[in-house]
Design a protein around this motif. Structure first.
Motif, PDB file in Angstrom:
ATOM      1  N   VAL A 105     -15.301   1.103  -6.392  1.00 26.78           N
ATOM      2  CA  VAL A 105     -15.320   2.285  -5.536  1.00 26.78           C
ATOM      3  C   VAL A 105     -14.089   3.122  -5.883  1.00 26.78           C
ATOM      4  O   VAL A 105     -12.955   2.695  -5.652  1.00 26.78           O
ATOM      5  N   TYR A 106     -14.350   4.280  -6.433  1.00 23.26           N
ATOM      6  CA  TYR A 106     -13.263   5.200  -6.772  1.00 23.26           C
ATOM      7  C   TYR A 106     -12.929   6.001  -5.524  1.00 23.26           C
ATOM      8  O   TYR A 106     -13.742   6.768  -5.026  1.00 23.26           O
ATOM      9  N   VAL A 107     -11.730   5.779  -5.009  1.00 24.22           N
ATOM     10  CA  VAL A 107     -11.243   6.509  -3.842  1.00 24.22           C
ATOM     11  C   VAL A 107     -10.560   7.754  -4.392  1.00 24.22           C
ATOM     12  O   VAL A 107      -9.389   7.741  -4.762  1.00 24.22           O
ATOM     13  N   LYS A 108     -11.343   8.808  -4.480  1.00 20.97           N
ATOM     14  CA  LYS A 108     -10.903  10.033  -5.138  1.00 20.97           C
ATOM     15  C   LYS A 108     -10.243  10.961  -4.126  1.00 20.97           C
ATOM     16  O   LYS A 108     -10.792  11.219  -3.056  1.00 20.97           O
ATOM     17  N   CYS A 109      -9.072  11.426  -4.496  1.00 12.48           N
ATOM     18  CA  CYS A 109      -8.331  12.350  -3.635  1.00 12.48           C
ATOM     19  C   CYS A 109      -7.350  13.114  -4.523  1.00 12.48           C
ATOM     20  O   CYS A 109      -6.632  12.501  -5.320  1.00 12.48           O
ATOM     21  N   PRO A 110      -7.332  14.439  -4.409  1.00 12.40           N
ATOM     22  CA  PRO A 110      -6.397  15.209  -5.234  1.00 12.40           C
ATOM     23  C   PRO A 110      -4.943  14.784  -4.979  1.00 12.40           C
ATOM     24  O   PRO A 110      -4.568  14.476  -3.845  1.00 12.40           O
ATOM     25  N   ILE A 111      -4.171  14.776  -6.043  1.00 14.71           N
ATOM     26  CA  ILE A 111      -2.780  14.336  -5.918  1.00 14.71           C
ATOM     27  C   ILE A 111      -2.003  15.182  -4.902  1.00 14.71           C
ATOM     28  O   ILE A 111      -1.121  14.683  -4.218  1.00 14.71           O
ATOM     29  N   GLU A 112      -2.380  16.456  -4.769  1.00 13.99           N
ATOM     30  CA  GLU A 112      -1.691  17.313  -3.795  1.00 13.99           C
ATOM     31  C   GLU A 112      -1.883  16.773  -2.372  1.00 13.99           C
ATOM     32  O   GLU A 112      -0.952  16.794  -1.560  1.00 13.99           O
ATOM     33  N   VAL A 113      -3.079  16.291  -2.070  1.00 16.02           N
ATOM     34  CA  VAL A 113      -3.361  15.730  -0.742  1.00 16.02           C
ATOM     35  C   VAL A 113      -2.634  14.399  -0.575  1.00 16.02           C
ATOM     36  O   VAL A 113      -2.051  14.123   0.480  1.00 16.02           O
ATOM     37  N   CYS A 114      -2.632  13.577  -1.630  1.00 18.41           N
ATOM     38  CA  CYS A 114      -1.897  12.310  -1.582  1.00 18.41           C
ATOM     39  C   CYS A 114      -0.411  12.560  -1.330  1.00 18.41           C
ATOM     40  O   CYS A 114       0.227  11.859  -0.549  1.00 18.41           O
ATOM     41  N   ARG A 115       0.124  13.593  -1.978  1.00 23.62           N
ATOM     42  CA  ARG A 115       1.537  13.957  -1.781  1.00 23.62           C
ATOM     43  C   ARG A 115       1.797  14.377  -0.333  1.00 23.62           C
ATOM     44  O   ARG A 115       2.817  14.019   0.248  1.00 23.62           O
ATOM     45  N   GLU A 116       0.858  15.147   0.235  1.00 26.17           N
ATOM     46  CA  GLU A 116       1.011  15.586   1.631  1.00 26.17           C
ATOM     47  C   GLU A 116       0.990  14.390   2.572  1.00 26.17           C
ATOM     48  O   GLU A 116       1.761  14.336   3.525  1.00 26.17           O
ATOM     49  N   ARG A 117       0.100  13.452   2.304  1.00 24.49           N
ATOM     50  CA  ARG A 117       0.007  12.256   3.151  1.00 24.49           C
ATOM     51  C   ARG A 117       1.268  11.414   3.002  1.00 24.49           C
ATOM     52  O   ARG A 117       1.834  10.975   4.000  1.00 24.49           O
ATOM     53  N   ASP A 118       1.644  11.129   1.772  1.00 24.34           N
ATOM     54  CA  ASP A 118       2.825  10.340   1.388  1.00 24.34           C
ATOM     55  C   ASP A 118       3.220   9.304   2.434  1.00 24.34           C
ATOM     56  O   ASP A 118       4.368   9.240   2.878  1.00 24.34           O
ATOM     57  N   ASN A 133       7.848   6.539 -13.866  1.00 25.71           N
ATOM     58  CA  ASN A 133       6.561   5.953 -14.278  1.00 25.71           C
ATOM     59  C   ASN A 133       5.625   5.757 -13.090  1.00 25.71           C
ATOM     60  O   ASN A 133       5.027   4.697 -12.918  1.00 25.71           O
ATOM     61  N   PHE A 134       5.501   6.789 -12.283  1.00 26.92           N
ATOM     62  CA  PHE A 134       4.665   6.729 -11.089  1.00 26.92           C
ATOM     63  C   PHE A 134       3.262   7.230 -11.424  1.00 26.92           C
ATOM     64  O   PHE A 134       3.091   8.331 -11.951  1.00 26.92           O
ATOM     65  N   THR A 135       2.276   6.415 -11.129  1.00 21.64           N
ATOM     66  CA  THR A 135       0.886   6.727 -11.472  1.00 21.64           C
ATOM     67  C   THR A 135       0.456   8.080 -10.913  1.00 21.64           C
ATOM     68  O   THR A 135       0.620   8.355  -9.734  1.00 21.64           O
ATOM     69  N   GLY A 136      -0.083   8.898 -11.798  1.00 22.94           N
ATOM     70  CA  GLY A 136      -0.581  10.217 -11.413  1.00 22.94           C
ATOM     71  C   GLY A 136       0.459  11.315 -11.557  1.00 22.94           C
ATOM     72  O   GLY A 136       0.120  12.493 -11.570  1.00 22.94           O
ATOM     73  N   VAL A 137       1.737  10.928 -11.662  1.00 23.15           N
ATOM     74  CA  VAL A 137       2.809  11.921 -11.804  1.00 23.15           C
ATOM     75  C   VAL A 137       3.342  11.878 -13.231  1.00 23.15           C
ATOM     76  O   VAL A 137       3.149  12.811 -14.000  1.00 23.15           O
ATOM     77  N   ASP A 138       4.032  10.790 -13.595  1.00 27.21           N
ATOM     78  CA  ASP A 138       4.545  10.679 -14.952  1.00 27.21           C
ATOM     79  C   ASP A 138       4.033   9.424 -15.664  1.00 27.21           C
ATOM     80  O   ASP A 138       4.575   8.996 -16.673  1.00 27.21           O
ATOM     81  N   ASP A 139       2.971   8.834 -15.120  1.00 30.64           N
ATOM     82  CA  ASP A 139       2.257   7.737 -15.751  1.00 30.64           C
ATOM     83  C   ASP A 139       0.774   7.996 -15.497  1.00 30.64           C
ATOM     84  O   ASP A 139       0.401   8.473 -14.419  1.00 30.64           O
ATOM     85  N   PRO A 140      -0.082   7.722 -16.469  1.00 28.24           N
ATOM     86  CA  PRO A 140      -1.491   8.120 -16.325  1.00 28.24           C
ATOM     87  C   PRO A 140      -2.276   7.309 -15.296  1.00 28.24           C
ATOM     88  O   PRO A 140      -1.967   6.145 -15.043  1.00 28.24           O
ATOM     89  N   TYR A 141      -3.287   7.966 -14.736  1.00 30.84           N
ATOM     90  CA  TYR A 141      -4.332   7.289 -13.974  1.00 30.84           C
ATOM     91  C   TYR A 141      -5.635   7.630 -14.672  1.00 30.84           C
ATOM     92  O   TYR A 141      -5.990   8.806 -14.789  1.00 30.84           O
ATOM     93  N   GLU A 142      -6.317   6.610 -15.171  1.00 29.46           N
ATOM     94  CA  GLU A 142      -7.570   6.812 -15.875  1.00 29.46           C
ATOM     95  C   GLU A 142      -8.716   6.679 -14.882  1.00 29.46           C
ATOM     96  O   GLU A 142      -9.013   5.573 -14.414  1.00 29.46           O
TER      97      GLU A 142
END
Length: 191
Positions: A105-118, A133-142
């Protein structure tokens, strides 16, 4: 069917809603008398993968450890839930092959929203340069290419996402239709 073990493998960015959905799914499964175990990424890192860093190799080792435990639980009839970022497709594919009864199950959410939630304050630490090396920022999320289900937590309520997860589990034969909300049972019996 009630004793069929399976693993729901939640994957997505930090703050996407994996832990929240895991707890909601666990509560509903428990209400129907199912044995459920959650392997939350943060808890696993504290107890099972203490000492691992965040290199690709260490992240893959962490995922393999989670998959190993999920495999043991699944083959013993437990409904297992993994809630870890699991950023790399290859490691998730390995987990799928290791476990067998696997529902990604891919829990899809734009990084901007994840940042707001933080929720954990991690994005703030990244912005302050305290985490690298944080996933989605300076490390990849595939992103998953063929997950069984995509839930979009910025567009759906928790209940809507959970209902969709249960509908998928019923569709795949891991649960009986009694696990669906009454209105969904009625519509599926008319189909």
């Amino acid at each position: 069917m009630a004793n069929t073990g399976f693993t729901i493998w939640f994957t997505g960015l930090s703050g996407a809603g994996k832990s929240t959905l895991s707890e909601a799914v666990q509560q509903r499964l428990n209400a129907y008398g199912r044995n459920v175990e959650i392997l939350d990424g943060d808890v696993v890192r504290t107890h099972l993968s203490k000492g691992l860093g965040f290199s690709r190799e260490d992240r893959d080792t962490n995922i393999k450890r989670i998959a190993f435990v999920c495999s043991l639980l699944t083959r013993n009839g437990v409904a297992c839930i993994s809630a870890a970022i699991a950023p790399y497709r290859e490691a998730r594919d390995w987990a799928r092959n290791e476990i067998g009864n696997f529902v990604e199950v891919y829990v899809k959410c734009p990084i901007e929203v994840c940042r707001e939630r933080d929720v954990k304050g991690l994005y703030k630490l990244v912005d302050e340069g305290k985490i690298k090396n944080f996933t989605g920022v300076d490390d990849p999320y595939e992103e998953p290419e063929n997950p069984e289900l995509v839930v979009e937590t910025n567009k759906e309520t928790i209940d809507e996402s959970v209902n969709r997860i249960f509908a998928k589990l019923v569709e795949l034969g891991y649960l009986d239709s009694e696990f669906l909300p009454q209105d969904a049972q009625a519509s599926s019996s008319r189909a």
